[in-house]
Each structure stands twice: as C-alpha cells, then as structure tokens.
Design an enzyme around this catalytic site. Structure first.
Site, mmCIF file in Angstrom:
data_model
loop_
_atom_site.group_PDB
_atom_site.id
_atom_site.type_symbol
_atom_site.label_atom_id
_atom_site.label_comp_id
_atom_site.label_asym_id
_atom_site.label_seq_id
_atom_site.Cartn_x
_atom_site.Cartn_y
_atom_site.Cartn_z
ATOM 1 N N THR A 185 32.298 20.395 35.956
ATOM 2 C CA THR A 185 33.160 19.224 36.126
ATOM 3 C C THR A 185 33.131 18.811 37.594
ATOM 4 O O THR A 185 32.866 19.632 38.478
ATOM 5 C CB THR A 185 34.617 19.495 35.720
ATOM 6 O OG1 THR A 185 35.168 20.408 36.672
ATOM 7 C CG2 THR A 185 34.722 20.066 34.341
ATOM 8 N N GLU A 332 33.574 19.310 29.020
ATOM 9 C CA GLU A 332 33.714 20.369 28.012
ATOM 10 C C GLU A 332 33.326 19.887 26.616
ATOM 11 O O GLU A 332 33.273 20.661 25.674
ATOM 12 C CB GLU A 332 35.176 20.871 27.982
ATOM 13 C CG GLU A 332 35.623 21.638 29.223
ATOM 14 C CD GLU A 332 36.055 20.736 30.383
ATOM 15 O OE1 GLU A 332 35.788 19.516 30.334
ATOM 16 O OE2 GLU A 332 36.668 21.245 31.337
ATOM 17 N N LYS A 444 57.322 13.215 36.323
ATOM 18 C CA LYS A 444 58.586 13.600 35.681
ATOM 19 C C LYS A 444 59.752 13.184 36.562
ATOM 20 O O LYS A 444 59.979 13.749 37.628
ATOM 21 C CB LYS A 444 58.620 15.098 35.404
ATOM 22 C CG LYS A 444 59.666 15.455 34.381
ATOM 23 C CD LYS A 444 59.378 16.770 33.697
ATOM 24 C CE LYS A 444 60.124 16.854 32.371
ATOM 25 N NZ LYS A 444 59.915 18.090 31.675
ATOM 26 N N TRP A 449 59.509 11.529 31.268
ATOM 27 C CA TRP A 449 58.120 11.336 31.684
ATOM 28 C C TRP A 449 57.799 9.866 31.923
ATOM 29 O O TRP A 449 58.186 8.997 31.146
ATOM 30 C CB TRP A 449 57.165 11.875 30.613
ATOM 31 C CG TRP A 449 57.185 13.362 30.497
ATOM 32 C CD1 TRP A 449 57.755 14.105 29.506
ATOM 33 C CD2 TRP A 449 56.614 14.310 31.421
ATOM 34 N NE1 TRP A 449 57.568 15.456 29.740
ATOM 35 C CE2 TRP A 449 56.870 15.602 30.905
ATOM 36 C CE3 TRP A 449 55.904 14.193 32.617
ATOM 37 C CZ2 TRP A 449 56.451 16.762 31.550
ATOM 38 C CZ3 TRP A 449 55.487 15.346 33.249
ATOM 39 C CH2 TRP A 449 55.759 16.613 32.729
#
Ligand code: ADP
Length: 541
Positions: A185, A332, A444, A449
C-alpha cells in the site's frame, strides 16, 4: 489438475498476440515514442525470461521493478510472473527508507530500473545486500564510465539483454495458487503493508474488470493507463489489454493534465484510468482552454482510489459526453472491488440522467465473485437499506487472506475469509455500496460522527474550490471538530461564513467546519490521493 486447466497468467496475458497481432502498446518514454505489437511484447518477454534463467532465477524468487508506465516495464510485468517468479513493483515516489523497509521483507534479487531512476537504484543496492542485478531500462547507455555500484552487483542494459537472449522455449507451469506478484500500500495510513497476489486471483480479477457492467473494455478500445504500474499492479490493466487485444498507451513519467489531454486526442483514446485528482486537473485544463482539445473519441474513464466529486462526473458528462465509471478498491483486493458505470440495470438505464449521476457517485456494486457486508461496532450485520452505516467487510475470489510479512493491521483479515476494509459504508437495496468515509478519517464531535468525505464532496462542488480536504482538529469541549483545508480556483475567493452558510442547506450546524484554511495546493500522496497525514501535522498539531 492438468496445467492447461489452471488459472495461470501465461494463458491469458498473451492472448492478444494471437487474436490482435497488429495492435499493441504505444509507449512514450523520454527517448521517444515506440509502437510494440502484441506478438513483439510476447517475444520480448520470452527473451527477458531466458536472461533471468541464465541468472539462476527460480520459481518464487522476487524480482522488483522501479519504473514508470512504458513498454520496458511491460516486459518485466509479463516475463517475471510467467516464469514463475514474483513481480514486485516498487512505488517510485517512496523515499529511500520506505523502499528499504519494504525490500527488507521481499529481498528482491533483481531490480529492473528506469534509466532516470538509476541513482536511486544504486543507493538501494548499497543498502540491500541481497540485490544481485540492476537492469537499466532506457536507451542504450552511451560509452563512458559505468556508474559506480557496490561490489557484487552487476548493471545490465535491458535492450542488450533482449538482443543477446533467445526466446524461452516454454513457460513453466506453476500452480494457480502460486504467488505471481507482491504490492505494498502507498502508505496513506502509515507503514507499507505488502500483499501477495496469486495467478488465480489475478486471472479472475483481470477477467472481471473489463466486463460490460464494469468498464466495457474490448479489443476495439485504446486505453491510456495513467494509474501507475508501480501501485496495486496497475489495477491489472496491462494484463486486461493483453487478454483482449486493446491498444495500451503508456505515458511514462509526465502526467501533467495538458500532456494527458494531448495524448488522449493524438492517440484517439477511448478509455482511461486514473485517480480523481488527475481527472479534476484534466477537466480544469480542458475547460480553461475551450477548443484546444476535442475529446470526441473518449467514451468513458475510470476514476478510482479516492472519492470523485459530482461536479467532475457531471463536467465530463455534460461538456464532453464522457461517462465516468467510479471504482473502489484497495491493494488488499488485487485491487478492484466495485465499478459503478452510469447504468447497470434496466431500471437504472430508464432513470433521468441526474438520478443516474447520483448512483454513479457512489462506489457501486461488487464485481462478480466478491461479496460486501456492513456491520455495526459490535459486529452485528446492518441492513442494506441505504441509510445504515457501518464497517465495510469484503470477501471473495481475489480478496487477500493476510499481509505477506505480517503487520499489526493483519487483524483485519478474519478467519471467516472476510476483510475489514477500514472504510465506513452503506449498501442500498439494489446492492449499491457508498463509501461514507475512511474509518480513521471520520470525525467524532460530541460523541457523534461527522463524515469528512461528505463535507469534502459538498465543498468540492463549490465553483470556487479546486481541491478540498476536511480533517479533525482536537477540541477540548467536543473531542474533535472539522476543519476545511481548501485550495481555491484561480481568481476565486471563499470565506468561512460563506462556506458555513452554503453547507447549512444540507448539514446541521454542528457538522459544519469550524475553520477554513486556504492553501496554494493540497499535499498528495505518492498515488495522488489527498495526504491527510501531512495535513494533520501541518495545520493541527
Ligand atoms: P492506501 O491509500 O492505504 O495507501 P490503497 O491504495 O490500497 O492504499 O487504498 C485503499 C483505500 O483507498 C480504500 O480503503 C479507501 O479508503 C480508498 N479508496 C479507494 N477507492 C475509493 C473510492 N472510490 N472512494 C473513496 N475511497 C476510496
């Protein structure tokens, strides 16, 4: 199983040499444009394979590349896995330490290096005692002193290797679960994580990406590959073109929007793949010079790797008749998981164009063979109603089972085969997935959220805004509060009060950014995504 029945890259990637022998690659490295027909791609790969066999390369050996998108890089892309070895493209934008930290695991014996990156490769060989050969990919080096390199390392010339090696008679027959490539990555979230792809996963993935309901790739297409081959196996587009016989245009290093526009026009490109920041810049450039570029041949482009804005999708559609196919994936997942064309079903095709655009803006449906699910924080499954938001899990044919060399994040690979993507998403009753945020980018505030992505999308659609990132600033009272970091379009201006007033149409006051920071440009990662890690360190700590 008879080897002919195995899912091996060699059965798929060279198909173009048979079915479309006059088509091939248009490669544009700094030493000049070159057309390489598909049969020649096969021949060159077979010659390179012989050279590697002469160096004692065995199945499972790792062979790195440090290169841009061009025909020489393609030679290694096809030859290394078909020889049963493991192709390991290194991200050229990493610093030396990052490269060394990855190679400490992969221990590549050979590195195929773009001529312009030889200094970096020599420094790398100094630090990595397991490197035996550097292969310089570029025009033949003029006579003179060869570059100084650690003893024990040879430097060979790629073109000379091809000239002096005969094509290998037969490719070996690995098992389909054998590793064919490793990718890491880009490090948006920290230390690189390396993932292994098998022949089987790459074949299945390559078969799927071109499907009609994915990106409709065919042997009649000309594809400009902007996504770098050094990241996530170039989304497997080199192999998809080799499978279908599509023409593949490889732009090498210079990806300025004006040059990409020149290439799109000059090579009559029908489709292309890049991250949204590239498409934003291309759209801005073509809009700034009306009449300079005619995108009449371009039918559709794939935008993936980060979230696109509605204004980019609309701009391509309304100004140029180009369909933006939104794609979501991760290293992935080999790496593509979803593709979202303008319409997939009969029901969507009948929709008004702006309703379709709403669906195009979300990541869309998983490719065949993959399954998406969402769960709440306690691991309870959430309904696919478009409103419930939770952790996104993916399972299926080409989802990795682990990090190749371990990593603290390895816990995300469940024993049940499901990968916790780290993204937060909803799924509607038609199977359309919408990324709501990266888990760690959610803000948050007072226990609630706030999606940084939702704010970025809204602000990114303001005409004054070139690029926008929303990040959390630590706050004593609320825990975190959103801050907008914005680069402004030339000649435009924007202030916090205007931003908050406009956002108030769709957001609650507590969800709107507390601050607006104007910058000349937003830092990007090595793969063109907004670099929130750098932004946080620069503005908030
Ligand atoms: P990293 O960015 O971590 O270096 P990857 O290139 O594998 O590594 O990126 C995977 C991540 O990129 C996904 O988990 C997701 O957060 C983000 N991403 C990819 N495509 C999209 C998209 N279409 N919309 C929003 N986020 C995306």
């Amino acid at each position: 199983m008879n080897p002919s029945r195995r899912l091996l890259l060699k059965h798929l990637a060279f198909r173009a040499a048979e079915i479309s022998p006059r088509d091939g690659l248009v490669s544009i490295p700094p030493d000049g444009e070159r057309f390489v027909a598909w049969p020649e791609v096969m021949e060159r790969s077979k010659r390179l394979a012989t050279a590697m066999v002469a160096w004692g390369v065995r199945p499972g050996d790792r062979i790195a590349t440090l290169a841009f998108n061009d025909h020489r890089h393609i030679d290694a892309y096809f030859a290394v896995p078909c020889l049963g070895a493991t192709l390991h493209p290194i991200n050229v934008r990493w610093n030396l330490e990052e490269m060394v930290s990855v190679l400490e695991h992969t221990r590549d014996r050979i590195v195929f290096v773009d001529a312009g990156l030889m200094d970096r490769a020599i420094a790398l060989a100094d630090r990595c005692p397991w490197i035996e050969h550097l292969v310089r990919m570029g025009p033949r080096a003029s006579d003179g002193d060869p570059p100084a390199v650690r003893s024990g390392v040879t430097i060979s010339d790629h073109e000379e290797l091809l000239e002096t090696s005969d094509p290998i008679a037969d490719w070996p027959d690995p098992e389909e679960h054998d590793v064919m490539a490793m990718c890491s990555t880009s490090g948006t979230t920290g230390i690189p994580k390396t993932v292994a792809y098998s022949h089987r996963t790459t074949c299945l993935h390559t078969m799927a990406i071109g499907l009609t309901d994915c990106m409709r790739l065919s042997g009649q297409d000309t594809l400009l590959a902007v996504v770098p081959m050094f990241h996530a196996l170039g989304w497997c587009f080199p192999y998809a073109c080799g499978m279908l016989g599509s023409r593949l245009v490889l732009p090498h290093r210079d990806l300025r929007p004006e040059r990409l526009l020149d290439l799109l026009v000059e090579h009559e490109v029908t489709t292309s793949v890049a991250v949204p920041t590239v498409w934003d810049a291309v759209l801005a450039a073509v809009t700034a010079s009306p009449g300079r570029w005619d995108l009449g041949r371009l039918e559709r482009i794939v935008s993936g790797g980060a979230a696109p804005t509605a204004s980019m999708i609309r701009g391509f559609r309304d100004q140029h008749g180009v369909e933006v196919i939104h794609s979501w994936g991760m290293t992935e997942i080999n790496p593509v998981c979803t593709m979202s064309p303008a319409a997939t079903t009969r029901e969507e095709a009948a929709l008004d164009p702006d309703d379709r655009l709403r669906h195009q803006q979300v990541a869309g449906r998983p490719l065949p063979g993959l399954t998406l699910e969402i769960e709440d924080e306690d691991g309870r499954p959430l309904p696919h109603d478009g409103a419930s938001i939770g952790r996104l899990l993916v399972s299926g044919w080409w989802v990795a089972e682990e990090y190749a060399f371990g990593h603290p994040d390895g816990e995300r690979f469940g024993a049940d085969g499901r990968l916790d993507t780290g993204d937060v998403a909803s799924i509607d009753d038609h199977g359309r997935m919408a990324i709501r945020d990266r888990g760690k980018d959610m803000i948050k505030s007072g226990g609630e959220w706030i999606s940084s992505l939702a704010l970025e999308r809204a602000i990114g659609d303001f005409p004054e805004v070139a690029t926008c990132a929303v990040v959390a600033r630590p706050d004593e009272r609320w825990g975190e509060r959103p801050i907008a970091v914005v680069s402004i379009a030339p000649g435009a201006s924007l202030d916090l009060a205007t931003l908050q007033r406009r956002l108030a149409e769709n957001f609650e006051p507590w969800q709107c950014p507390d601050d607006l920071i104007l910058v000349d440009s937003i830092p990007l990662t090595s793969t063109g995504k907004i670099d929130k890690k750098t932004l946080r360190t620069r503005f908030l700590v």
